[in-house]
Motif scaffolding. Sequence first.
Motif, mmCIF file in Angstrom:
data_model
loop_
_atom_site.group_PDB
_atom_site.id
_atom_site.type_symbol
_atom_site.label_atom_id
_atom_site.label_comp_id
_atom_site.label_asym_id
_atom_site.label_seq_id
_atom_site.Cartn_x
_atom_site.Cartn_y
_atom_site.Cartn_z
ATOM 1 N N ALA A 1 13.607 -2.264 2.598
ATOM 2 C CA ALA A 1 14.260 -2.655 3.842
ATOM 3 C C ALA A 1 13.920 -1.668 4.951
ATOM 4 O O ALA A 1 13.630 -0.497 4.697
ATOM 5 N N GLN A 2 13.958 -2.185 6.168
ATOM 6 C CA GLN A 2 13.853 -1.342 7.353
ATOM 7 C C GLN A 2 14.983 -1.777 8.272
ATOM 8 O O GLN A 2 15.080 -2.960 8.631
ATOM 9 N N ALA A 3 15.828 -0.814 8.619
ATOM 10 C CA ALA A 3 17.025 -1.106 9.410
ATOM 11 C C ALA A 3 17.833 -2.170 8.664
ATOM 12 O O ALA A 3 18.252 -1.950 7.547
ATOM 13 N N ASP A 4 18.025 -3.349 9.257
ATOM 14 C CA ASP A 4 18.857 -4.382 8.633
ATOM 15 C C ASP A 4 18.034 -5.555 8.110
ATOM 16 O O ASP A 4 18.537 -6.650 7.936
ATOM 17 N N ARG A 5 16.761 -5.320 7.832
ATOM 18 C CA ARG A 5 15.869 -6.411 7.440
ATOM 19 C C ARG A 5 15.095 -6.072 6.174
ATOM 20 O O ARG A 5 14.537 -4.985 6.046
ATOM 21 N N LEU A 6 15.085 -7.017 5.224
ATOM 22 C CA LEU A 6 14.260 -6.858 4.028
ATOM 23 C C LEU A 6 12.814 -7.177 4.390
ATOM 24 O O LEU A 6 12.555 -8.102 5.157
ATOM 25 N N LEU A 7 11.893 -6.405 3.829
ATOM 26 C CA LEU A 7 10.475 -6.568 4.136
ATOM 27 C C LEU A 7 9.729 -7.193 2.965
ATOM 28 O O LEU A 7 10.045 -6.929 1.806
ATOM 29 N N LEU A 8 8.737 -7.987 3.283
ATOM 30 C CA LEU A 8 7.813 -8.495 2.278
ATOM 31 C C LEU A 8 6.782 -7.421 1.983
ATOM 32 O O LEU A 8 6.484 -6.575 2.827
ATOM 33 N N ARG A 9 6.202 -7.463 0.813
ATOM 34 C CA ARG A 9 5.168 -6.478 0.448
ATOM 35 C C ARG A 9 3.926 -6.609 1.332
ATOM 36 O O ARG A 9 3.173 -5.660 1.478
ATOM 37 N N THR A 10 3.730 -7.762 1.926
ATOM 38 C CA THR A 10 2.534 -8.009 2.743
ATOM 39 C C THR A 10 2.696 -7.575 4.195
ATOM 40 O O THR A 10 1.725 -7.612 4.955
ATOM 41 N N GLU A 11 3.888 -7.160 4.581
ATOM 42 C CA GLU A 11 4.120 -6.804 5.986
ATOM 43 C C GLU A 11 3.395 -5.522 6.373
ATOM 44 O O GLU A 11 3.240 -4.604 5.568
ATOM 45 N N ALA A 12 2.970 -5.485 7.616
ATOM 46 C CA ALA A 12 2.205 -4.349 8.138
ATOM 47 C C ALA A 12 3.104 -3.138 8.362
ATOM 48 O O ALA A 12 4.287 -3.266 8.688
ATOM 49 N N LEU A 13 2.514 -1.984 8.186
ATOM 50 C CA LEU A 13 3.194 -0.709 8.420
ATOM 51 C C LEU A 13 2.931 -0.215 9.834
ATOM 52 O O LEU A 13 1.926 -0.548 10.441
ATOM 53 N N GLU A 14 3.843 0.608 10.314
ATOM 54 C CA GLU A 14 3.658 1.330 11.572
ATOM 55 C C GLU A 14 3.930 2.797 11.295
ATOM 56 O O GLU A 14 4.811 3.140 10.496
ATOM 57 N N ASP A 15 3.185 3.662 11.939
ATOM 58 C CA ASP A 15 3.367 5.092 11.753
ATOM 59 C C ASP A 15 4.808 5.480 12.055
ATOM 60 O O ASP A 15 5.407 5.014 13.028
ATOM 61 N N GLY A 16 5.383 6.298 11.188
ATOM 62 C CA GLY A 16 6.742 6.792 11.391
ATOM 63 C C GLY A 16 7.843 5.894 10.849
ATOM 64 O O GLY A 16 9.029 6.204 11.010
ATOM 65 N N MET A 17 7.486 4.803 10.191
ATOM 66 C CA MET A 17 8.507 3.896 9.655
ATOM 67 C C MET A 17 9.371 4.610 8.618
ATOM 68 O O MET A 17 8.908 5.510 7.920
ATOM 69 N N ARG A 18 10.634 4.179 8.532
ATOM 70 C CA ARG A 18 11.559 4.609 7.470
ATOM 71 C C ARG A 18 11.827 3.379 6.620
ATOM 72 O O ARG A 18 12.334 2.376 7.119
ATOM 73 N N LEU A 19 11.468 3.476 5.353
ATOM 74 C CA LEU A 19 11.662 2.371 4.430
ATOM 75 C C LEU A 19 12.735 2.747 3.415
ATOM 76 O O LEU A 19 12.616 3.764 2.735
ATOM 77 N N ALA A 20 13.765 1.926 3.337
ATOM 78 C CA ALA A 20 14.826 2.130 2.349
ATOM 79 C C ALA A 20 14.443 1.364 1.090
ATOM 80 O O ALA A 20 14.097 0.177 1.146
ATOM 81 N N LEU A 21 14.475 2.049 -0.050
ATOM 82 C CA LEU A 21 14.157 1.430 -1.325
ATOM 83 C C LEU A 21 15.458 1.173 -2.076
ATOM 84 O O LEU A 21 16.209 2.098 -2.369
ATOM 85 N N LEU A 22 15.690 -0.103 -2.368
ATOM 86 C CA LEU A 22 16.963 -0.537 -2.953
ATOM 87 C C LEU A 22 16.716 -1.091 -4.346
ATOM 88 O O LEU A 22 16.044 -2.118 -4.504
ATOM 89 N N PRO A 23 17.270 -0.450 -5.374
ATOM 90 C CA PRO A 23 17.067 -0.956 -6.737
ATOM 91 C C PRO A 23 17.878 -2.230 -6.942
ATOM 92 O O PRO A 23 18.833 -2.504 -6.217
ATOM 93 N N ASP B 1 0.832 -1.206 0.000
ATOM 94 C CA ASP B 1 0.000 0.000 0.000
ATOM 95 C C ASP B 1 0.867 1.256 0.000
ATOM 96 O O ASP B 1 0.559 2.239 -0.677
ATOM 97 N N ALA B 2 1.944 1.232 0.774
ATOM 98 C CA ALA B 2 2.848 2.382 0.834
ATOM 99 C C ALA B 2 3.510 2.616 -0.522
ATOM 100 O O ALA B 2 3.643 3.759 -0.964
ATOM 101 N N LEU B 3 3.907 1.544 -1.199
ATOM 102 C CA LEU B 3 4.530 1.678 -2.515
ATOM 103 C C LEU B 3 3.535 2.205 -3.545
ATOM 104 O O LEU B 3 3.898 3.000 -4.417
ATOM 105 N N ASP B 4 2.295 1.786 -3.443
ATOM 106 C CA ASP B 4 1.260 2.313 -4.343
ATOM 107 C C ASP B 4 1.092 3.821 -4.145
ATOM 108 O O ASP B 4 1.007 4.581 -5.107
#
Length: 82
Positions: A55-77, A33-36
């Motif tokens: 990714a968030q911090a040192d972990r890759l995220l699945l597209r289905t994972e839940a968001l939390e307010d204030g998250m920082r998402l790193a987008l890696l090509p 949803d965030a990517l959309d």
Amino acid sequence: MQITFEFWGALRRAAGGDERTLALPAGALSVADALDALANAIPALGEHLDNTAVAQADRLLLRTEALEDGMRLALLPPVAGG
């Protein structure tokens, strides 16, 4: 809910900067949803997001994972080399 996206590599050019904070629409619950929402805000990124790792911090995220307010998402090509 606000999410900050950090852009790496070629995504920086497409996004026009290093990061962007977005207020997501009501009902946005997952990374997908965030990517959309990001693709709607910055259309030049749309073609890149299907192949982008999130990714968030040192972990890759699945597209289905839940968001939390204030998250920082790193987008890696994707990268290639030899």
